[in-house]
Scaffold this active site. Structure first.
Site, PDB file in Angstrom:
ATOM      1  N   ASN A  86       0.877  -1.172   0.000  1.00 51.15           N
ATOM      2  CA  ASN A  86       0.000   0.000   0.000  1.00 51.15           C
ATOM      3  C   ASN A  86       0.916   1.223   0.000  1.00 51.15           C
ATOM      4  O   ASN A  86       1.467   1.590   1.034  1.00 51.15           O
ATOM      5  CB  ASN A  86      -0.898  -0.012   1.241  1.00 51.15           C
ATOM      6  CG  ASN A  86      -1.721   1.264   1.368  1.00 51.15           C
ATOM      7  OD1 ASN A  86      -1.760   2.074   0.433  1.00 51.15           O
ATOM      8  ND2 ASN A  86      -2.359   1.457   2.505  1.00 51.15           N
TER       9      ASN A  86
ATOM     10  N   LYS B 156       0.178   4.234  -0.389  1.00 51.64           N
ATOM     11  CA  LYS B 156      -0.461   5.465   0.121  1.00 51.64           C
ATOM     12  C   LYS B 156      -0.191   6.601  -0.866  1.00 51.64           C
ATOM     13  O   LYS B 156      -0.201   6.364  -2.065  1.00 51.64           O
ATOM     14  CB  LYS B 156       0.030   5.745   1.544  1.00 51.64           C
ATOM     15  CG  LYS B 156      -0.110   4.496   2.438  1.00 51.64           C
ATOM     16  CD  LYS B 156       0.101   4.736   3.892  1.00 51.64           C
ATOM     17  CE  LYS B 156      -0.114   3.432   4.660  1.00 51.64           C
ATOM     18  NZ  LYS B 156      -0.022   3.569   6.093  1.00 51.64           N
TER      19      LYS B 156
ATOM     20  N   HIS C 217      -9.405   1.502   4.873  1.00 53.66           N
ATOM     21  CA  HIS C 217      -8.136   1.713   5.576  1.00 53.66           C
ATOM     22  C   HIS C 217      -8.352   2.706   6.713  1.00 53.66           C
ATOM     23  O   HIS C 217      -9.151   3.634   6.592  1.00 53.66           O
ATOM     24  CB  HIS C 217      -7.082   2.239   4.595  1.00 53.66           C
ATOM     25  CG  HIS C 217      -5.710   2.209   5.188  1.00 53.66           C
ATOM     26  ND1 HIS C 217      -5.256   3.202   6.018  1.00 53.66           N
ATOM     27  CD2 HIS C 217      -4.714   1.299   5.093  1.00 53.66           C
ATOM     28  CE1 HIS C 217      -4.027   2.901   6.412  1.00 53.66           C
ATOM     29  NE2 HIS C 217      -3.669   1.752   5.863  1.00 53.66           N
TER      30      HIS C 217
ATOM     31  N   GLU D 238      -6.716   5.146   7.652  1.00 58.86           N
ATOM     32  CA  GLU D 238      -6.515   6.554   7.260  1.00 58.86           C
ATOM     33  C   GLU D 238      -7.764   7.097   6.566  1.00 58.86           C
ATOM     34  O   GLU D 238      -8.116   8.257   6.726  1.00 58.86           O
ATOM     35  CB  GLU D 238      -5.266   6.666   6.374  1.00 58.86           C
ATOM     36  CG  GLU D 238      -3.995   6.485   7.197  1.00 58.86           C
ATOM     37  CD  GLU D 238      -2.838   5.846   6.463  1.00 58.86           C
ATOM     38  OE1 GLU D 238      -2.823   5.846   5.221  1.00 58.86           O
ATOM     39  OE2 GLU D 238      -1.931   5.331   7.150  1.00 58.86           O
TER      40      GLU D 238
ATOM     41  N   GLU E  99      -5.283  -4.307  10.807  1.00 56.77           N
ATOM     42  CA  GLU E  99      -4.225  -3.316  10.989  1.00 56.77           C
ATOM     43  C   GLU E  99      -4.493  -2.516  12.258  1.00 56.77           C
ATOM     44  O   GLU E  99      -5.306  -1.570  12.235  1.00 56.77           O
ATOM     45  CB  GLU E  99      -4.189  -2.343   9.804  1.00 56.77           C
ATOM     46  CG  GLU E  99      -3.922  -2.996   8.468  1.00 56.77           C
ATOM     47  CD  GLU E  99      -3.338  -1.992   7.466  1.00 56.77           C
ATOM     48  OE1 GLU E  99      -2.268  -2.276   6.931  1.00 56.77           O
ATOM     49  OE2 GLU E  99      -3.930  -0.932   7.248  1.00 56.77           O
TER      50      GLU E  99
ATOM     51  N   GLY F 119       2.730   2.853  10.692  1.00 56.01           N
ATOM     52  CA  GLY F 119       3.676   3.948  10.482  1.00 56.01           C
ATOM     53  C   GLY F 119       4.389   4.388  11.743  1.00 56.01           C
ATOM     54  O   GLY F 119       5.046   5.428  11.761  1.00 56.01           O
TER      55      GLY F 119
ATOM     56  N   SER G  32       3.619  -1.629  10.461  1.00 58.57           N
ATOM     57  CA  SER G  32       5.071  -1.690  10.677  1.00 58.57           C
ATOM     58  C   SER G  32       5.671  -3.069  10.370  1.00 58.57           C
ATOM     59  O   SER G  32       6.572  -3.532  11.077  1.00 58.57           O
ATOM     60  CB  SER G  32       5.432  -1.240  12.095  1.00 58.57           C
ATOM     61  OG  SER G  32       5.075   0.118  12.286  1.00 58.57           O
TER      62      SER G  32
HETATM   63  P1  13P Z   1       3.201   0.775   7.647  1.00 58.53           P
HETATM   64  O1  13P Z   1       3.697  -0.533   7.090  1.00 58.53           O
HETATM   65  O2  13P Z   1       3.935   1.960   7.131  1.00 58.53           O
HETATM   66  O3  13P Z   1       3.106   0.733   9.151  1.00 58.53           O
HETATM   67  O4  13P Z   1       1.701   0.961   7.119  1.00 58.53           O
HETATM   68  C1  13P Z   1       0.802  -0.074   7.277  1.00 58.53           C
HETATM   69  C2  13P Z   1      -0.402   0.231   6.481  1.00 58.53           C
HETATM   70  O5  13P Z   1      -1.158   1.134   6.817  1.00 58.53           O
HETATM   71  C3  13P Z   1      -0.658  -0.563   5.284  1.00 58.53           C
HETATM   72  O6  13P Z   1      -1.942  -0.352   4.813  1.00 58.53           O
END
Ligand code: 13P
Length: 263
Positions: free
Chosen positions: A10, A12, A102, A104, A174, A180, A220
């Site tokens: 992903n 983003k 997601h 976010e 997640e 992140g 992560s």
């Molecule tokens: P990270 O791997 O950067 O923690 O992000 C995870 C994520 O949100 C994947 O959709």
């Protein structure tokens, strides 16, 4: 029951078309001649989908190793929805997977379980495979609400979806506090949450469907923790943000996280 693991990048809001091309060429050259017992998906920003589609459906060697994902889709059909992208537009670029719900999108863009449910249905209408994201915040976990949050997200998100739809859906657990942040859930925390989510699916759709559905872990994931996480019985791959932005790191996660399938 053997579930084929699925590793999805992903990206983003990272990588426009030219960076997408650099990544894909480098990644494909690294995997030349190898095959992995898993599915590999890259979900770039919308504007990079045409480039990804060109590369993967053009003459690039090894291209079939990667499937294309989108990071979002509209719950609406075509029309007056400024800034939105519908599922049929995604299909034009050979998109097979779409990330929906997601954290976010939930936290920053106000997506509710009802909106996510509408998007899941819309994706299935177009025969896209949703990667349906769920997960709790730190405050929810510390407040003892882990199970109730996951139960609500799963039951409301999946409302009205059929057993047949479930065969094409991937769930991504997640935990928001692990995204992140560099803080990964311990493999025990992740396994416990995954087993709970699987039990929720069993309650809604029966044990057969629950045993078949793939549940990815996200938050992560790195080359150094992939093996331990993926060794957990209910973890069937990863949804990777930061560490998927670099071809070597993404590949190392896939390598470390896959074990040969015994058919
Ligand atoms: P990270 O791997 O950067 O923690 O992000 C995870 C994520 O949100 C994947 O959709």
């Amino acid at each position: 029951m053997i579930r084929k693991p699925i590793f999805a990048a992903n990206w983003k809001m990272n990588k426009g078309a030219s960076e997408t091309e650099d990544f894909v060429r480098s990644f494909l050259s690294k995997i030349q001649g190898q095959s992995f017992p898993c599915e590999i998906v890259i979900a770039p920003p919308f504007v990079s989908l045409p480039k990804l589609a060109d590369l993967l459906h053009g003459a690039v060697q090894n291209a079939s190793a990667i499937q294309i994902g989108a990071q979002n889709c509209s719950q609406f059909d075509a029309g007056a929805y400024t800034g939105e992208v519908n599922v049929l537009m995604l299909r034009e670029f050979f998109v097979h997977f779409v990330i929906i719900g997601h954290s976010e999108r939930r936290a920053i863009f106000g997506e509710t379980d009802a909106i996510i449910n509408a998007k899941l249905k819309k994706a299935r209408e177009a025969n896209l495979k949703p990667i349906f994201c769920i997960g709790e915040t730190l405050a929810q976990r510390e407040g003892g609400m882990l199970e109730s949050v996951l139960r609500t997200q799963v039951t409301e998100g999946l409302q009205g979806l059929t057993e047949k739809d479930m065969a094409e859906i991937v769930i991504a657990y997640e935990p928001v506090w692990a995204i992140g942040t560099g803080v990964t859930a311990t493999s025990q925390q992740a396994q416990d949450a995954h087993a709970f989510v699987r039990s929720l699916v069993a309650g809604l759709y029966g044990t057969d469907t629950a045993e078949r559905i793939r549940i990815q872990y996200g938050g992560s994931v790195k080359p150094g923790n992939a093996a331990e996480l993926m060794a957990c019985p209910d973890i069937d791959g990863a949804l990777i943000g930061g560490a998927s932005l670099e071809p070597h790191g993404f590949l190392e996660i896939i390598r470390n996280g896959t074990v040969p399938l015994v058919e």
